[in-house]
Design a protein around this motif. Structure first.
Motif, mmCIF file in Angstrom:
data_model
loop_
_atom_site.group_PDB
_atom_site.id
_atom_site.type_symbol
_atom_site.label_atom_id
_atom_site.label_comp_id
_atom_site.label_asym_id
_atom_site.label_seq_id
_atom_site.Cartn_x
_atom_site.Cartn_y
_atom_site.Cartn_z
ATOM 1 N N ARG A 2 0.803 -1.213 -0.107
ATOM 2 C CA ARG A 2 -0.110 0.097 -0.038
ATOM 3 C C ARG A 2 0.871 1.307 -0.010
ATOM 4 N N GLN A 3 1.901 1.304 0.802
ATOM 5 C CA GLN A 3 2.875 2.314 0.704
ATOM 6 C C GLN A 3 3.204 2.557 -0.716
ATOM 7 N N GLN A 4 3.517 1.620 -1.377
ATOM 8 C CA GLN A 4 4.323 1.815 -2.798
ATOM 9 C C GLN A 4 3.384 2.349 -3.573
ATOM 10 N N HIS A 7 2.826 6.180 -2.669
ATOM 11 C CA HIS A 7 4.071 6.738 -2.992
ATOM 12 C C HIS A 7 3.917 7.116 -4.673
ATOM 13 N N PHE A 8 3.599 6.020 -5.665
ATOM 14 C CA PHE A 8 3.633 6.267 -6.970
ATOM 15 C C PHE A 8 2.225 6.853 -7.522
ATOM 16 N N GLY A 9 1.140 6.892 -6.541
ATOM 17 C CA GLY A 9 -0.084 7.365 -6.716
ATOM 18 C C GLY A 9 -0.780 6.338 -7.949
ATOM 19 N N ILE A 10 -0.699 5.110 -7.644
ATOM 20 C CA ILE A 10 -1.251 4.224 -8.573
ATOM 21 C C ILE A 10 -2.083 3.352 -7.695
ATOM 22 N N THR A 11 -2.648 2.395 -8.451
ATOM 23 C CA THR A 11 -3.590 1.325 -7.795
ATOM 24 C C THR A 11 -2.585 0.121 -7.429
ATOM 25 N N LEU A 12 -3.257 -0.654 -6.484
ATOM 26 C CA LEU A 12 -2.727 -1.740 -5.773
ATOM 27 C C LEU A 12 -2.406 -2.769 -7.210
ATOM 28 N N ASP A 13 -3.379 -2.859 -8.000
ATOM 29 C CA ASP A 13 -3.198 -3.701 -9.247
ATOM 30 C C ASP A 13 -1.793 -3.241 -10.058
#
Length: 122
Positions: A2-4, A7-13
Motif C-alpha cells: 500500500r505504501q508503494q 508513493h507512486f500514486g497508482i492502484t494496488l493492481d
C-alpha cells in the motif's frame, strides 16, 4: 504494498504489475556479470545493532540507480557510505534526483501516476 501504491500514486493492481516489471528487469540485468559488495554500519535510532548491506553493481552501475532511474524502485531507506568513498547522504540525494527525473519522464511505475495539472495543460 500500500505504501508503494501511495508513493507512486497508482492502484494496488498497477503496483503489482510494476513490481513484476522490476523483477523481470533485475533478472535481465543479473544475467550479465555483476559484483556484490558488502558493507556494514551501525543502525541509527534507538537500536544500535549492526546493519549489513549488499550493494550490487552491473556494468559499473549500481543496481539501485538503474531501477530508480527507470521508475521501477524508489529512493527510500538508509544507505551506508559507499566503497567508492561517497557518503551515504550524497548517494541518497543522487537516488532522489534519479527518482524525480523518472517521475517527470513518466517512466516505470510513474507511467500510470496521475499527471500534474501543470503538465496536463502543456
Amino acid at each position: 504494498m500500500r505504501q508503494q501504491s501511495e508513493h507512486f500514486g497508482i492502484t494496488l493492481d498497477e503496483t503489482l504489475k510494476s513490481g513484476a516489471k522490476a523483477k523481470e528487469r533485475v533478472e535481465e540485468l543479473l544475467r550479465r556479470p555483476f559484483i556484490v559488495r558488502t558493507r556494514w554500519a551501525t543502525a541509527a535510532g534507538r537500536g544500535r545493532e549492526t546493519r549489513y548491506y549488499g550493494l550490487v553493481e552491473v556494468g559499473g552501475k549500481s543496481l539501485a540507480e538503474i531501477l530508480v532511474s527507470e521508475g521501477l524502485a524508489r529512493a527510500r531507506g538508509v544507505a551506508p557510505n559507499l566503497p567508492s568513498g561517497e557518503k551515504a547522504k550524497a548517494y541518497m540525494q543522487r537516488l532522489e534526483s534519479f527518482e524525480r527525473e523518472a517521475r517527470q519522464k513518466h517512466l516505470g511505475a510513474w507511467a500510470n501516476a496521475p499527471r500534474d495539472k501543470k503538465e496536463k495543460n502543456e
